[in-house]
Structures are given as structure tokens and as C-alpha cells.
Design a protein around this motif. Structure first.
Motif, PDB file in Angstrom:
ATOM      1  N   GLY A  62       0.823  -1.205   0.000  1.00  0.00           N
ATOM      2  CA  GLY A  62       0.000   0.000   0.000  1.00  0.00           C
ATOM      3  C   GLY A  62       0.856   1.253   0.000  1.00  0.00           C
ATOM      4  N   ARG A  63       0.586   2.141   0.931  1.00  0.00           N
ATOM      5  CA  ARG A  63       1.316   3.412   0.981  1.00  0.00           C
ATOM      6  C   ARG A  63       2.392   3.426   2.072  1.00  0.00           C
ATOM      7  N   HIS A  64       2.857   2.230   2.443  1.00  0.00           N
ATOM      8  CA  HIS A  64       3.922   2.115   3.445  1.00  0.00           C
ATOM      9  C   HIS A  64       5.099   1.391   2.811  1.00  0.00           C
ATOM     10  N   VAL A  65       6.277   1.985   2.896  1.00  0.00           N
ATOM     11  CA  VAL A  65       7.494   1.400   2.324  1.00  0.00           C
ATOM     12  C   VAL A  65       8.505   1.186   3.435  1.00  0.00           C
ATOM     13  N   TRP A  66       9.150   0.019   3.425  1.00  0.00           N
ATOM     14  CA  TRP A  66      10.138  -0.323   4.450  1.00  0.00           C
ATOM     15  C   TRP A  66      11.510  -0.533   3.841  1.00  0.00           C
ATOM     16  N   TYR A  67      12.520   0.011   4.481  1.00  0.00           N
ATOM     17  CA  TYR A  67      13.902  -0.425   4.274  1.00  0.00           C
ATOM     18  C   TYR A  67      14.031  -1.679   5.112  1.00  0.00           C
ATOM     19  N   SER A  68      14.281  -2.806   4.475  1.00  0.00           N
ATOM     20  CA  SER A  68      14.200  -4.082   5.153  1.00  0.00           C
ATOM     21  C   SER A  68      15.551  -4.591   5.648  1.00  0.00           C
ATOM     22  N   TYR A  69      16.422  -4.986   4.736  1.00  0.00           N
ATOM     23  CA  TYR A  69      17.753  -5.465   5.095  1.00  0.00           C
ATOM     24  C   TYR A  69      18.792  -4.625   4.375  1.00  0.00           C
ATOM     25  N   GLY A  70      19.861  -4.305   5.077  1.00  0.00           N
ATOM     26  CA  GLY A  70      20.930  -3.520   4.488  1.00  0.00           C
ATOM     27  C   GLY A  70      22.270  -4.205   4.635  1.00  0.00           C
ATOM     28  N   ALA A  71      23.188  -3.868   3.740  1.00  0.00           N
ATOM     29  CA  ALA A  71      24.530  -4.453   3.780  1.00  0.00           C
ATOM     30  C   ALA A  71      25.511  -3.456   3.186  1.00  0.00           C
ATOM     31  N   SER A  72      26.730  -3.454   3.715  1.00  0.00           N
ATOM     32  CA  SER A  72      27.748  -2.547   3.176  1.00  0.00           C
ATOM     33  C   SER A  72      29.134  -3.069   3.519  1.00  0.00           C
ATOM     34  N   THR A  73      30.104  -2.605   2.780  1.00  0.00           N
ATOM     35  CA  THR A  73      31.497  -2.928   3.045  1.00  0.00           C
ATOM     36  C   THR A  73      32.170  -1.751   3.735  1.00  0.00           C
ATOM     37  N   ALA A  74      33.283  -2.038   4.389  1.00  0.00           N
ATOM     38  CA  ALA A  74      34.043  -0.967   5.039  1.00  0.00           C
ATOM     39  C   ALA A  74      34.926  -0.229   4.035  1.00  0.00           C
ATOM     40  N   ARG A  75      35.008  -0.751   2.824  1.00  0.00           N
ATOM     41  CA  ARG A  75      35.852  -0.125   1.809  1.00  0.00           C
ATOM     42  C   ARG A  75      35.185   1.125   1.243  1.00  0.00           C
ATOM     43  N   ARG A  76      35.980   2.135   0.918  1.00  0.00           N
ATOM     44  CA  ARG A  76      35.564   3.364   0.244  1.00  0.00           C
ATOM     45  C   ARG A  76      34.379   4.058   0.940  1.00  0.00           C
ATOM     46  N   ARG A  77      34.388   4.056   2.216  1.00  0.00           N
ATOM     47  CA  ARG A  77      33.295   4.718   2.931  1.00  0.00           C
ATOM     48  C   ARG A  77      33.262   6.218   2.659  1.00  0.00           C
ATOM     49  N   GLU A  78      34.411   6.760   2.249  1.00  0.00           N
ATOM     50  CA  GLU A  78      34.493   8.207   2.036  1.00  0.00           C
ATOM     51  C   GLU A  78      33.585   8.676   0.897  1.00  0.00           C
ATOM     52  N   VAL A  79      33.138   7.765   0.019  1.00  0.00           N
ATOM     53  CA  VAL A  79      32.250   8.192  -1.072  1.00  0.00           C
ATOM     54  C   VAL A  79      30.773   8.088  -0.665  1.00  0.00           C
ATOM     55  N   GLN A  80      30.504   7.699   0.576  1.00  0.00           N
ATOM     56  CA  GLN A  80      29.167   7.726   1.185  1.00  0.00           C
ATOM     57  C   GLN A  80      28.109   6.920   0.399  1.00  0.00           C
TER      58      GLN A  80
END
Length: 373
Positions: free
Chosen positions: A279-297
Motif C-alpha cells: 500500500g502506501r507504506h514502504v520499508w527499508y528491510s535489510y541492508g549491507a555494506s562494506t568498510a571499503r571506500r566509505r568516504e564516497v558515502q
């Protein structure tokens, strides 16, 4: 009026959900297919005119070597929680589930109790005398929530987590962070970000971070980052098969129910996330990231793209899901809270999950087992 509770087909269930402005993604029929360790059943509430007026996804978890199970309605059922005759809505539920072998029932009323805007949360984090968000004055208290809790207690229900855990305990989070979208432009959303968030979004754009949508074939790459994230943030990861099963079940029900977003820089995958829509509800469900190149956000770029897409879908809210209730600076989850607060949204407290023992001996035994895990 007497409400009758009976099984309904997935088609009936889905049609009812589609008639509502929104419902939890944990209450759509396909969610049961994503949980193979549970037996799923769609149940419906019918009024005196035989009209379907409520629905729920009931999940049954069997006990080893016993013909009994725990019945669970996560973030549900989808009924009128503001109804003056709520007692009649809930009355048929225990007997119905007991006939299906349940020794205990757990449900999560999708009812908001309090909200704190971003400024209130930031002030609480900055105050060394404040240890928990729940102890601070809310920006808004939702009328009727306390009375509903009293009514549930009067019917024999008890809070599953009476101490109000940090939002990452067993079950669904009591505290979440949401960004309101209704009536706002994309420019309004970005103006609501704190200075660091706006700077990071611009930095990602200038660095050339690209965020694209992926598909089933990209889940393996997502999962590699997810395993790295789990090790870094100290949580137990789910296997790749879980996400593949989830993707197949949800997208078969609705091609746009689940999305996968991938953030790359110079072709290297740096962050990824799943997004769910009902419907009109959106969820960010699962996230993942690496520690590399964090400076580019890449994480800011990823979330900004997902918010914009949620806005384009006509969503009223972008839900960043669970946050910690503790404001202890030594708690590693506080950094996640700070990240989410930077979106300019609001911390939201739900009524939490509630238990109703149908067999007190087995219910107590389960509680002891869970406390020792």
C-alpha cells in the motif's frame, strides 16, 4: 455484533489487504511462504452480513516432539484497533487458534503509542542524564493507545517484553524510525536532512556513486556484503536461501512487493539494501555494506534513492525499521540511531507484542527456554 473467525484463501486475504491504505509486510499471504519453519494460515473476520472486515496471517511454530505450537500474528492482525467493541473482535481468536494446536498466542497490534521528532531524539542523545528514549518526553502521544493496552490486559493479554527491550530483541521491533513522505516534495525531504546527511548525499553524487535496482541474480552479491556487515555489527546473519525464498514468494505475489538496490563506485559494489512495499507504506528491510571506500558515502546515496523511489510510488511513509531504545554512548547500536536521525524523520514507539497463554505450563516452559538462549 458477533464476529466470526474462519480460514480465508490467499486471494481473499490479498484482496482485503489491497483495500486498506497499508498493512505490515508481515501480514501479507506471501510472508508465510518466506517462513518455511512455520505453518501459515490466512484467517478472516466476518461480520453479521458475512462481509470480510478483518484479516490476519497466523504463523504456527510446532514444538519438537509435541503436537502443540506457538501461534504468531506479527504486526497484526489487520482489524479495526480503534473499534469500541474491540473485545468482540479478539474474543474468537484464542479458541480458533487453540483448535489448531496453539498453546500460546503472540500478536503485534500495529498501533503507535508515541512519536519523537528528530530534534527531540538528538537532544536526548546529547543529554548524558538520559539513558533511554522511553524516559524522555515524546513530541506526540497518540490518543487511545494507553487505553488499548489496559483493555488488552483486561482480556488476559500480557506484554511479551514488559521491560521494553532495545528494539532488536526476539520478535518485531517496538521502536522504529520513519520518514513521513505524505504532502512533501523530494526537495522537502532533502531539506529535512541534517547538514551531514545533505553533505554526504552531495559527496556521493560528486564521487560518481551509482545506485541501480537489482534482481534475483544479484542476491548473492548482496549476501556477500550482508555477511561482512553481520561480522562487523555483531549479529547472526540469515543464509542466502532465506533471501532467495523471500524474493520469490513476495515478487510472485506482487512484482513490486520487494526490490533490491545496489550502490556501486567505479563498478565495485559497496552497499545494497532490500525495500518492501505494501500500500502506501514502504520499508527499508535489510541492508549491507562494506568498510571499503566509505568516504564516497554509498549508504547515504542508497537510502536517498530508496526514499525518492518510495516518494514516486506515492508512499505516505518511508520506514527505516528498528532502532535502539538505549542512548548509552557505549552501545554499538547508537551509531545506527544517529544515522537514521540524520534523515530528519521521527522515532516511533508501537504498542509492542502481546502474549496470551492457552496452556500456562507450556507457555512458561517456552519463556524459560527463550530467556536462556
Amino acid at each position: 455484533m458477533t464476529y466470526q473467525l474462519q480460514p480465508i484463501s490467499p486471494e481473499q486475504h490479498l484482496a482485503f489487504i489491497a483495500s486498506r491504505p497499508s498493512a505490515s509486510h508481515l501480514q501479507v499471504p506471501s510472508w508465510g511462504e518466506a517462513k518455511p519453519d512455520w505453518r501459515a494460515e490466512s484467517v478472516g473476520w466476518f461480520d453479521g452480513r458475512d462481509r470480510l472486515v478483518g484479516a490476519g496471517l497466523a504463523l504456527f511454530r510446532p514444538l519438537p516432539r509435541l503436537r502443540k505450537c506457538l501461534a504468531y500474528l506479527p504486526e497484526g492482525p489487520v482489524i479495526d484497533w480503534t473499534a469500541p467493541d474491540l473485545d468482540r473482535w479478539l474474543a474468537p481468536l484464542p479458541g480458533y487458534l487453540k483448535d489448531r494446536g496453539a498453546f500460546s498466542v503472540r500478536m503485534g497490534p500495529p498501533v503507535v503509542t508515541r512519536r519523537w521528532d528528530a530534534e527531540a531524539v538528538k537532544a536526548a542523545i546529547a543529554d548524558p542524564a538520559v539513558r533511554r528514549l522511553r524516559d524522555t518526553e515524546a513530541t506526540r502521544e497518540e490518543p487511545g493507545a494507553r487505553a488499548l493496552a489496559d483493555r488488552l490486559r483486561g482480556l488476559g493479554w500480557r506484554p511479551s517484553d514488559p521491560d521494553g527491550a532495545e528494539g532488536f530483541a526476539a520478535g518485531q521491533p517496538r521502536y522504529v524510525f520513519q520518514v513521513p513522505l505524505a504532502g512533501r516534495t523530494a526537495q522537502d525531504l532533502q531539506r529535512g536532512f541534517n547538514q551531514q546527511w545533505r553533505r554526504n548525499v552531495k559527496k556521493a553524487e560528486k564521487a560518481g556513486v551509482k545506485v541501480d535496482r537489482g534482481g534475483h541474480a544479484d542476491l548473492a552479491a548482496f549476501h556477500e556484503l550482508y555477511l561482512e556487515t553481520a561480522e562487523r555489527d555483531r549479529f547472526l546473519p540469515r543464509p542466502l536461501e532465506y533471501f532467495q525464498r523471500m524474493w520469490t514468494a513476495l515478487t510472485t505475489e506482487d512484482p513490486d512487493r520487494m526490490r533490491l538496490y545496489l550502490a556501486r563506485h567505479d563498478g565495485e559494489l559497496l552497499a545494497a539494501a532490500t525495500m518492501l512495499t505494501v500500500g502506501r507504506h514502504v520499508w527499508y528491510s535489510y541492508g549491507a555494506s562494506t568498510a571499503r571506500r566509505r568516504e564516497v558515502q554509498p549508504n547515504n546515496a542508497l537510502q536517498w534513492r530508496m526514499m525518492c523511489d518510495a516518494h514516486e510510488l506515492g508512499a505516505d511513509v518511508y520506514d527505516l525499521r528498528g532502532i535502539t531504545d538505549t542512548l548509552d554512548p557505549d552501545n554499538h547500536l547508537l551509531g545506527l540511531l544517529r544515522f537514521k536521525v540524520g534523515t530528519g524523520g521521527q522515532a516511533v514507539e508501537y504498542l509492542g507484542e502481546w502474549d496470551l497463554p492457552l496452556n500456562r505450563v507450556l507457555h512458561k516452559a517456552l519463556g524459560l527456554y527463550m530467556s536462556r538462549r
